[in-house]
Design a protein around this motif. Structure first.
Motif, mmCIF file in Angstrom:
data_model
loop_
_atom_site.group_PDB
_atom_site.id
_atom_site.type_symbol
_atom_site.label_atom_id
_atom_site.label_comp_id
_atom_site.label_asym_id
_atom_site.label_seq_id
_atom_site.Cartn_x
_atom_site.Cartn_y
_atom_site.Cartn_z
ATOM 1 N N THR A 470 0.820 -1.215 0.000
ATOM 2 C CA THR A 470 0.000 0.000 0.000
ATOM 3 C C THR A 470 0.853 1.263 0.000
ATOM 4 O O THR A 470 0.400 2.326 0.434
ATOM 5 N N VAL A 471 2.102 1.172 -0.478
ATOM 6 C CA VAL A 471 2.954 2.369 -0.499
ATOM 7 C C VAL A 471 2.355 3.401 -1.453
ATOM 8 O O VAL A 471 1.719 3.054 -2.454
ATOM 9 N N ASP A 472 2.570 4.681 -1.144
ATOM 10 C CA ASP A 472 1.953 5.754 -1.916
ATOM 11 C C ASP A 472 2.617 5.949 -3.283
ATOM 12 O O ASP A 472 1.944 6.234 -4.267
ATOM 13 N N ASP A 473 3.936 5.839 -3.332
ATOM 14 C CA ASP A 473 4.666 6.146 -4.561
ATOM 15 C C ASP A 473 4.509 5.015 -5.575
ATOM 16 O O ASP A 473 4.744 3.838 -5.266
ATOM 17 N N VAL A 474 4.113 5.366 -6.804
ATOM 18 C CA VAL A 474 3.845 4.376 -7.849
ATOM 19 C C VAL A 474 5.115 3.609 -8.217
ATOM 20 O O VAL A 474 5.128 2.376 -8.269
ATOM 21 N N SER A 475 6.198 4.334 -8.488
ATOM 22 C CA SER A 475 7.432 3.663 -8.919
ATOM 23 C C SER A 475 7.982 2.765 -7.815
ATOM 24 O O SER A 475 8.513 1.680 -8.083
ATOM 25 N N SER A 476 7.847 3.195 -6.570
ATOM 26 C CA SER A 476 8.327 2.361 -5.456
ATOM 27 C C SER A 476 7.531 1.070 -5.359
ATOM 28 O O SER A 476 8.103 -0.005 -5.119
ATOM 29 N N SER A 477 6.213 1.140 -5.545
ATOM 30 C CA SER A 477 5.400 -0.068 -5.465
ATOM 31 C C SER A 477 5.782 -1.051 -6.573
ATOM 32 O O SER A 477 5.834 -2.264 -6.340
ATOM 33 N N ILE A 478 6.059 -0.553 -7.765
ATOM 34 C CA ILE A 478 6.472 -1.433 -8.861
ATOM 35 C C ILE A 478 7.815 -2.074 -8.545
ATOM 36 O O ILE A 478 8.041 -3.271 -8.805
ATOM 37 N N THR A 479 8.738 -1.289 -7.955
ATOM 38 C CA THR A 479 10.041 -1.827 -7.573
ATOM 39 C C THR A 479 9.890 -2.955 -6.559
ATOM 40 O O THR A 479 10.558 -3.996 -6.653
ATOM 41 N N VAL A 480 9.010 -2.776 -5.580
ATOM 42 C CA VAL A 480 8.787 -3.806 -4.571
ATOM 43 C C VAL A 480 8.264 -5.085 -5.223
ATOM 44 O O VAL A 480 8.722 -6.191 -4.918
ATOM 45 N N VAL A 481 7.311 -4.959 -6.155
ATOM 46 C CA VAL A 481 6.746 -6.132 -6.828
ATOM 47 C C VAL A 481 7.837 -6.876 -7.594
ATOM 48 O O VAL A 481 7.926 -8.122 -7.538
ATOM 49 N N GLU A 482 8.678 -6.153 -8.301
ATOM 50 C CA GLU A 482 9.745 -6.802 -9.072
ATOM 51 C C GLU A 482 10.724 -7.530 -8.162
ATOM 52 O O GLU A 482 11.165 -8.650 -8.473
ATOM 53 N N LEU A 483 11.081 -6.884 -7.027
ATOM 54 C CA LEU A 483 11.987 -7.540 -6.074
ATOM 55 C C LEU A 483 11.369 -8.819 -5.523
ATOM 56 O O LEU A 483 12.030 -9.860 -5.416
ATOM 57 N N VAL A 484 10.112 -8.760 -5.161
ATOM 58 C CA VAL A 484 9.446 -9.925 -4.573
ATOM 59 C C VAL A 484 9.320 -11.042 -5.588
ATOM 60 O O VAL A 484 9.572 -12.214 -5.275
ATOM 61 N N ARG A 485 8.936 -10.733 -6.809
ATOM 62 C CA ARG A 485 8.766 -11.773 -7.820
ATOM 63 C C ARG A 485 10.097 -12.438 -8.179
ATOM 64 O O ARG A 485 10.155 -13.619 -8.498
ATOM 65 N N GLN A 486 11.191 -11.656 -8.110
ATOM 66 C CA GLN A 486 12.503 -12.224 -8.440
ATOM 67 C C GLN A 486 13.062 -13.067 -7.296
ATOM 68 O O GLN A 486 13.732 -14.077 -7.534
ATOM 69 N N ASN A 487 12.787 -12.672 -6.060
ATOM 70 C CA ASN A 487 13.453 -13.295 -4.918
ATOM 71 C C ASN A 487 12.522 -14.123 -4.030
ATOM 72 O O ASN A 487 12.992 -15.013 -3.323
ATOM 73 N N PHE A 488 11.230 -13.836 -4.061
ATOM 74 C CA PHE A 488 10.276 -14.576 -3.225
ATOM 75 C C PHE A 488 9.054 -14.930 -4.076
ATOM 76 O O PHE A 488 7.953 -14.396 -3.859
ATOM 77 N N PRO A 489 9.210 -15.806 -5.043
ATOM 78 C CA PRO A 489 8.124 -16.065 -6.007
ATOM 79 C C PRO A 489 6.866 -16.658 -5.383
ATOM 80 O O PRO A 489 5.784 -16.561 -5.970
ATOM 81 N N ASN A 490 6.979 -17.264 -4.220
ATOM 82 C CA ASN A 490 5.801 -17.895 -3.600
ATOM 83 C C ASN A 490 4.996 -16.927 -2.734
ATOM 84 O O ASN A 490 3.948 -17.303 -2.198
ATOM 85 N N LEU A 491 5.480 -15.718 -2.577
ATOM 86 C CA LEU A 491 4.794 -14.733 -1.732
ATOM 87 C C LEU A 491 3.624 -14.113 -2.499
ATOM 88 O O LEU A 491 3.796 -13.560 -3.593
ATOM 89 N N LYS A 492 2.431 -14.238 -1.968
ATOM 90 C CA LYS A 492 1.249 -13.650 -2.606
ATOM 91 C C LYS A 492 1.245 -12.139 -2.376
ATOM 92 O O LYS A 492 1.483 -11.677 -1.260
ATOM 93 N N ILE A 493 0.926 -11.396 -3.438
ATOM 94 C CA ILE A 493 0.948 -9.937 -3.359
ATOM 95 C C ILE A 493 -0.460 -9.397 -3.590
ATOM 96 O O ILE A 493 -1.084 -9.675 -4.621
ATOM 97 N N TYR A 494 -0.935 -8.613 -2.640
ATOM 98 C CA TYR A 494 -2.206 -7.899 -2.769
ATOM 99 C C TYR A 494 -1.873 -6.406 -2.700
ATOM 100 O O TYR A 494 -1.394 -5.921 -1.665
ATOM 101 N N ALA A 495 -2.120 -5.702 -3.814
ATOM 102 C CA ALA A 495 -1.594 -4.342 -3.945
ATOM 103 C C ALA A 495 -2.692 -3.320 -4.195
ATOM 104 O O ALA A 495 -3.707 -3.614 -4.838
ATOM 105 N N ARG A 496 -2.482 -2.135 -3.668
ATOM 106 C CA ARG A 496 -3.339 -0.998 -3.960
ATOM 107 C C ARG A 496 -2.805 -0.294 -5.200
ATOM 108 O O ARG A 496 -1.604 -0.044 -5.313
ATOM 109 N N ALA A 497 -3.698 0.021 -6.134
ATOM 110 C CA ALA A 497 -3.303 0.708 -7.369
ATOM 111 C C ALA A 497 -3.773 2.158 -7.319
ATOM 112 O O ALA A 497 -4.890 2.449 -6.894
#
Length: 629
Positions: A470-497
């Motif tokens: 739920t981070v406010d900054d758009v680019s930061s939220s995308i960065t977090v998703v990319e990090l998680v998908r690369q390093n923690f692929p089994n972690l489910k992500i529920y995100a605010r857009a």
């Protein structure tokens, strides 16, 4: 015609000077002050009676105190008691004592020194608040400290105005003269105003509101303020005190916001006129006759107040740069010094020449403040920044299955639902001020940047099940998703857009569920609005659910063509026609009601709506920075 001529002069001077100084980053107040200085009797001589103008413009101060009273709800005042009474009380007391002691040492009579110290201990609410607001610093830490101090100063004006007559010296006597009869009348008047506000003013405003005539409500608001002020003046107290009391009485009424909206324009105009009159009253011949004394007094005032404010800022845990900002923003004399010194001169506590000198010092300090603050901002902006990485909290991963990245309004609500169910979570946020506020309410939250892989590991991303993003900054939220998908692929992500384009970007990167931040709220409003338009509640709910399902499917279908505008338009057109067909079929099948169902927008309009969502956002939102659902 003389009044109209002077009105034209005031308006022309303001219209020319204020935009120039605002564009220069020096603030509108400086524009008003210098405009008054130029058109005043000591310069161009276009206006010859600044005292009369100042007396009329003091109603701006009256209205300002009324609005301050409206803001001082008892509940809010209690929550601010520490910074307001602690820092504000310390600043006024220490500054006033230091100035009074210095003046007594210089040979000034004790009562005059006390009143002068108290008057110079106050800063300009109008200048400080406007400067900080124009630079978007009012909600920063030093902005909040400055506001707390100003709030105490504004409240301190009230007892000071009531006490000054008690310091008057009877002719031929070296002791204070106290008129107990006048004090008794004043106490009765204050009590009467409090009772009248509760039992007369509120019912009166309720009656006026039922008339639904806006201009009469505005006139009634002015009548309440000015009538209370005139009543207090009639019993020998300050008009500003009456206005303040009226504001406090109405601070928790249902008319508070309407009164504030109606009074604010008058306050703004009269405060502008007040500062023009202050500029006009600057005694240039006195400045020319005693330049060294005036300059020394201005420098001494700034140096003393700024030093005390800097120390208070550091004690309030401001860093050096923000403590300097606080010191400079409040280092000047204030508009209430004119009122206090005027009342002191009328009471015989200070002489007219002394009052004129101090008023000139205060006016000069007010004129210099925007310039000094702009200089301080420039210096701070050009200072080399230390290349020190932020020291994040050491995260104690206690086996939490849930990580909440971003603990603002949305993240806090999510956290409350998990806490209610007894599910532990780890909350991360890199806004230290936000964390400080949230921790006061007992929430467990860590200072850490979720865009850093090491922070995510420390938070337990490798073993957690769910990441709520739920981070406010758009680019930061995308960065977090990319990090998680690369390093923690089994972690489910529920995100605010943030908006539809942000949702596309998140879905492209494999987010499990995206929730657009205004989408659900908009559909809830639509459901109620449909019912208000005559649609039965079950049918309205079905229409909204059908639209929700349709738009969620459309959002996922359009992810692959999000960069192709032509394909997006065609997709939206086809989907709108399909949805319209579904609605039409439902209407044809329903024969239980004779009421016409509102036809949905045609496909071209739907495409236009889709385009506005992706590009323009919600134009009617009360928060302009927010985009659409």
């Amino acid at each position: 015609m003389e009044i109209l001529d002077e009105a034209v002069i005031f308006l022309v001077a303001a219209v020319i000077a204020v935009p120039i100084f605002t564009r220069l980053g020096l603030g509108s107040i400086l524009g008003y002050l210098l405009a008054g200085l130029i058109i005043g009797p000591y310069a161009a001589g276009l206006v010859h009676d600044p005292e009369a103008i100042l007396h009329f413009a003091e109603f701006g101060v009256v209205l300002l105190l009324f609005l301050i009273g409206l803001e001082l709800q008892p509940s809010r005042l209690i929550s601010l008691r520490r910074p307001v009474f602690g820092m504000g009380g310390a600043q006024v007391a220490i500054t006033a004592a230091a100035i009074a002691a210095a003046l007594v040492f210089m040979g000034v009579e004790l009562r005059a020194a006390i009143v002068t110290g108290l008057a110079l201990g106050l800063s300009s609410t109008a200048i400080a608040v406007q400067m900080l607001s124009e630079r978007h610093q009012l909600r920063s830490r030093h902005g909040r400290v400055a506001f707390s101090i100003l709030l105490f100063q504004d409240m301190a004006v009230i007892p000071l105005l009531a006490v000054i007559p008690l310091l008057s010296v009877a002719e031929g006597m070296e002791r204070m003269s106290v008129d107990w009869m006048q004090i008794g009348v004043a106490v009765v008047a204050v009590g009467g105003i409090m009772l009248a506000g509760r039992f007369l003013v509120k019912p009166f405003l309720a009656y006026v509101t039922k008339l639904h005539i806006h201009e009469i409500f505005t006139a009634s608001a002015l009548l309440v303020v000015i009538g209370t002020a005139v009543l207090m003046d009639a019993v020998g107290l300050s008009m500003a005190l009456g206005a303040f009391l009226a504001g406090v009485i109405l601070s928790e009424s249902e008319y508070r916001h309407a009164l504030e909206a109606d009074i604010e324009p008058f306050k703004g105009l009269l405060m502008g006129l007040f500062f023009i009159a202050v500029g006009m009253s600057v005694d240039l011949p006195l400045l020319i006759a005693e330049p060294l004394w005036i300059a020394t007094a201005v420098v001494g005032l700034f140096a003393l107040k700024a030093s005390i404010l800097f120390i208070i800022g550091r004690l309030a845990r401001l860093d050096r740069s923000n403590a300097v900002r606080l010191a400079v923003s409040l280092g000047q004399g204030g508009e209430f010094a004119f009122v206090l010194l005027g009342a002191a001169a009328m009471s015989g506590v200070v002489s007219d020449p002394w009052r004129d000198r101090i008023i000139l010092v205060v006016a000069a300090s007010m004129i210099l403040t925007p310039i000094l603050y702009a200089l301080v901002e420039w210096v701070i902006a050009h200072l080399p920044k230390p290349a020190v990485a932020p020291e994040y909290d050491r995260i104690e991963n206690e086996g939490s299955r849930v990580i909440i990245a971003g603990f603002g309004r949305t993240g806090q609500i999510v956290g409350r639902t998990f806490r209610m169910r007894g599910i532990p979570f780890t909350a991360l946020d890199n806004n230290f001020e936000q964390i400080d506020v949230v921790r006061r309410f007992g929430n467990k939250i860590y200072y850490g940047d979720p865009t850093r892989l090491s922070v995510l590991r420390a938070a337990g991303a490798g073993s957690a099940d769910v990441l709520v993003l739920t981070v406010d900054d758009v680019s930061s939220s995308i960065t977090v998703v990319e990090l998680v998908r690369q390093n923690f692929p089994n972690l489910k992500i529920y995100a605010r857009a943030y908006d539809r384009n942000h949702a596309y970007a998140l879905l492209e990167r494999g987010v499990d569920r995206v929730v657009r931040e205004t989408f659900d709220g908009s559909l809830e409003i639509a459901r109620h609005a449909l019912q208000g338009a005559g649609i039965a509640a079950p049918e309205a709910r079905e229409l909204v659910d059908q639209f929700r399902e349709h738009d969620e499917k459309l959002l996922r279908d359009q992810v692959q063509i999000a960069e192709d505008e032509h394909a997006l338009i065609e997709s939206a057109r086809e989907a709108a026609m399909h949805l319209e067909g579904l609605f039409k079929q439902d209407r044809d099948d329903s024969e239980e009601t004779s009421k016409p169902v509102v036809s949905p927008a045609n496909s071209d309009a739907a495409v236009a709506d889709h385009g506005s969502e992706t590009a323009n956002g919600d134009a009617s939102s009360s928060e302009p920075e927010r985009q659409s659902a």
